[in-house]
Motif scaffolding. Structure first.
Motif, mmCIF file in Angstrom:
data_model
loop_
_atom_site.group_PDB
_atom_site.id
_atom_site.type_symbol
_atom_site.label_atom_id
_atom_site.label_comp_id
_atom_site.label_asym_id
_atom_site.label_seq_id
_atom_site.Cartn_x
_atom_site.Cartn_y
_atom_site.Cartn_z
ATOM 1 N N HIS A 6 0.826 -1.209 0.000
ATOM 2 C CA HIS A 6 0.000 0.000 0.000
ATOM 3 C C HIS A 6 0.860 1.259 0.000
ATOM 4 N N SER A 7 1.885 1.229 -0.841
ATOM 5 C CA SER A 7 2.783 2.370 -0.991
ATOM 6 C C SER A 7 2.430 3.121 -2.263
ATOM 7 N N ASN A 8 2.542 4.435 -2.234
ATOM 8 C CA ASN A 8 2.284 5.223 -3.432
ATOM 9 C C ASN A 8 3.419 6.210 -3.673
ATOM 10 N N GLN A 9 4.628 5.783 -3.376
ATOM 11 C CA GLN A 9 5.772 6.688 -3.491
ATOM 12 C C GLN A 9 6.692 6.385 -4.667
ATOM 13 N N MET A 10 6.466 5.279 -5.397
ATOM 14 C CA MET A 10 7.376 4.929 -6.477
ATOM 15 C C MET A 10 7.034 5.695 -7.750
ATOM 16 N N PRO A 11 7.933 6.590 -8.192
ATOM 17 C CA PRO A 11 7.687 7.297 -9.436
ATOM 18 C C PRO A 11 7.976 6.376 -10.620
ATOM 19 N N LEU A 12 7.139 6.477 -11.639
ATOM 20 C CA LEU A 12 7.277 5.617 -12.804
ATOM 21 C C LEU A 12 6.869 6.390 -14.045
ATOM 22 N N THR A 13 7.596 6.198 -15.120
ATOM 23 C CA THR A 13 7.248 6.773 -16.415
ATOM 24 C C THR A 13 7.082 5.617 -17.384
ATOM 25 N N VAL A 14 5.960 5.614 -18.119
ATOM 26 C CA VAL A 14 5.676 4.537 -19.071
ATOM 27 C C VAL A 14 5.408 5.124 -20.449
ATOM 28 N N VAL A 15 5.678 4.310 -21.451
ATOM 29 C CA VAL A 15 5.344 4.658 -22.828
ATOM 30 C C VAL A 15 4.245 3.707 -23.270
ATOM 31 N N VAL A 16 3.143 4.283 -23.700
ATOM 32 C CA VAL A 16 2.005 3.527 -24.231
ATOM 33 C C VAL A 16 1.713 4.079 -25.619
ATOM 34 N N PRO A 17 0.926 3.383 -26.436
ATOM 35 C CA PRO A 17 0.650 3.907 -27.773
ATOM 36 C C PRO A 17 0.135 5.352 -27.720
ATOM 37 N N GLY A 18 0.904 6.245 -28.320
ATOM 38 C CA GLY A 18 0.483 7.639 -28.419
ATOM 39 C C GLY A 18 0.805 8.525 -27.241
ATOM 40 N N ALA A 60 -4.610 -10.434 -4.724
ATOM 41 C CA ALA A 60 -3.783 -11.573 -4.318
ATOM 42 C C ALA A 60 -4.108 -12.812 -5.144
ATOM 43 N N ALA A 61 -5.289 -12.856 -5.759
ATOM 44 C CA ALA A 61 -5.718 -14.037 -6.492
ATOM 45 C C ALA A 61 -5.019 -14.186 -7.836
ATOM 46 N N ALA A 62 -4.641 -13.086 -8.466
ATOM 47 C CA ALA A 62 -4.028 -13.143 -9.791
ATOM 48 C C ALA A 62 -3.047 -11.987 -9.947
ATOM 49 N N PRO A 63 -2.096 -12.140 -10.859
ATOM 50 C CA PRO A 63 -1.176 -11.017 -11.101
ATOM 51 C C PRO A 63 -1.954 -9.801 -11.617
ATOM 52 N N PRO A 64 -1.503 -8.597 -11.289
ATOM 53 C CA PRO A 64 -2.215 -7.400 -11.757
ATOM 54 C C PRO A 64 -2.178 -7.294 -13.284
ATOM 55 N N THR A 65 -3.225 -6.717 -13.829
ATOM 56 C CA THR A 65 -3.311 -6.500 -15.281
ATOM 57 C C THR A 65 -3.165 -5.023 -15.632
ATOM 58 N N HIS A 66 -3.268 -4.159 -14.618
ATOM 59 C CA HIS A 66 -3.191 -2.717 -14.845
ATOM 60 C C HIS A 66 -2.292 -2.060 -13.802
ATOM 61 N N LEU A 67 -1.678 -0.954 -14.195
ATOM 62 C CA LEU A 67 -0.990 -0.087 -13.250
ATOM 63 C C LEU A 67 -1.924 1.069 -12.933
ATOM 64 N N ARG A 89 -5.263 4.778 -15.218
ATOM 65 C CA ARG A 89 -5.224 3.318 -15.137
ATOM 66 C C ARG A 89 -4.714 2.843 -16.482
ATOM 67 N N ILE A 90 -3.618 2.109 -16.474
ATOM 68 C CA ILE A 90 -2.943 1.728 -17.707
ATOM 69 C C ILE A 90 -2.807 0.215 -17.762
ATOM 70 N N ALA A 91 -3.249 -0.374 -18.855
ATOM 71 C CA ALA A 91 -3.097 -1.822 -19.038
ATOM 72 C C ALA A 91 -1.612 -2.151 -19.189
ATOM 73 N N ILE A 92 -1.148 -3.075 -18.384
ATOM 74 C CA ILE A 92 0.263 -3.469 -18.451
ATOM 75 C C ILE A 92 0.619 -3.957 -19.853
ATOM 76 N N ALA A 93 -0.300 -4.625 -20.516
ATOM 77 C CA ALA A 93 -0.047 -5.137 -21.862
ATOM 78 C C ALA A 93 0.202 -4.023 -22.878
ATOM 79 N N ASP A 94 -0.268 -2.803 -22.593
ATOM 80 C CA ASP A 94 -0.085 -1.683 -23.517
ATOM 81 C C ASP A 94 1.239 -0.951 -23.335
ATOM 82 N N ILE A 95 1.982 -1.275 -22.300
ATOM 83 C CA ILE A 95 3.233 -0.569 -22.013
ATOM 84 C C ILE A 95 4.343 -1.149 -22.885
ATOM 85 N N SER A 96 4.956 -0.265 -23.695
ATOM 86 C CA SER A 96 6.043 -0.727 -24.555
ATOM 87 C C SER A 96 7.413 -0.502 -23.917
#
Length: 108
Positions: A6-18, A60-67, A89-96
């Motif tokens: 339950h941490s919200n301190q990790m900065p992240l930059t992602v590239v998605v289509p567009g 906990a039941a399944a790996p996350p599908t979105h960030l 909310r970003i689909a992990i599958a869309d992250i290049s």
């Protein structure tokens, strides 16, 4: 780890289509709570707030599908949009590609 700690301190930059999106990772529960608050504050959107107050799927039941990002901005040239940051909310599958940290931008 974000979900379990339950941490919200990790900065992240992602590239998605567009788009390149930069922000801070948030647990899904915190992200849903914040979306519900924003919707509940609007006279026109208040009825939609309940969709986000019900618990999401058991992470906990399944790996996350979105960030889930908060304080997030779409980088457009040297500017970050929206100016105040938003909830994405970003689909992990869309992250290049991704990098840990915030990319620099100008809020002018």
């Amino acid at each position: 780890m974000v979900e379990s700690e339950h941490s919200n301190q990790m900065p992240l930059t992602v590239v998605v289509p567009g788009a390149v999106i930069t922000g801070r990772l948030a647990p899904q529960s915190l992200w849903r709570e914040r979306i519900a608050e924003v919707l509940a504050a609007s006279d026109h959107l208040k009825p939609f707030a309940g969709l986000f107050t019900t618990p999401g799927p058991d992470s906990a039941a399944a790996p996350p599908t979105h960030l889930h990002l908060h304080l997030a901005r779409i980088l457009q040239g040297s500017y970050g949009l929206p100016h105040t940051g938003g909830m994405y909310r970003i689909a992990i599958a869309d992250i290049s590609s991704w990098t840990v940290g915030d990319l620099s931008y100008t809020d002018q």
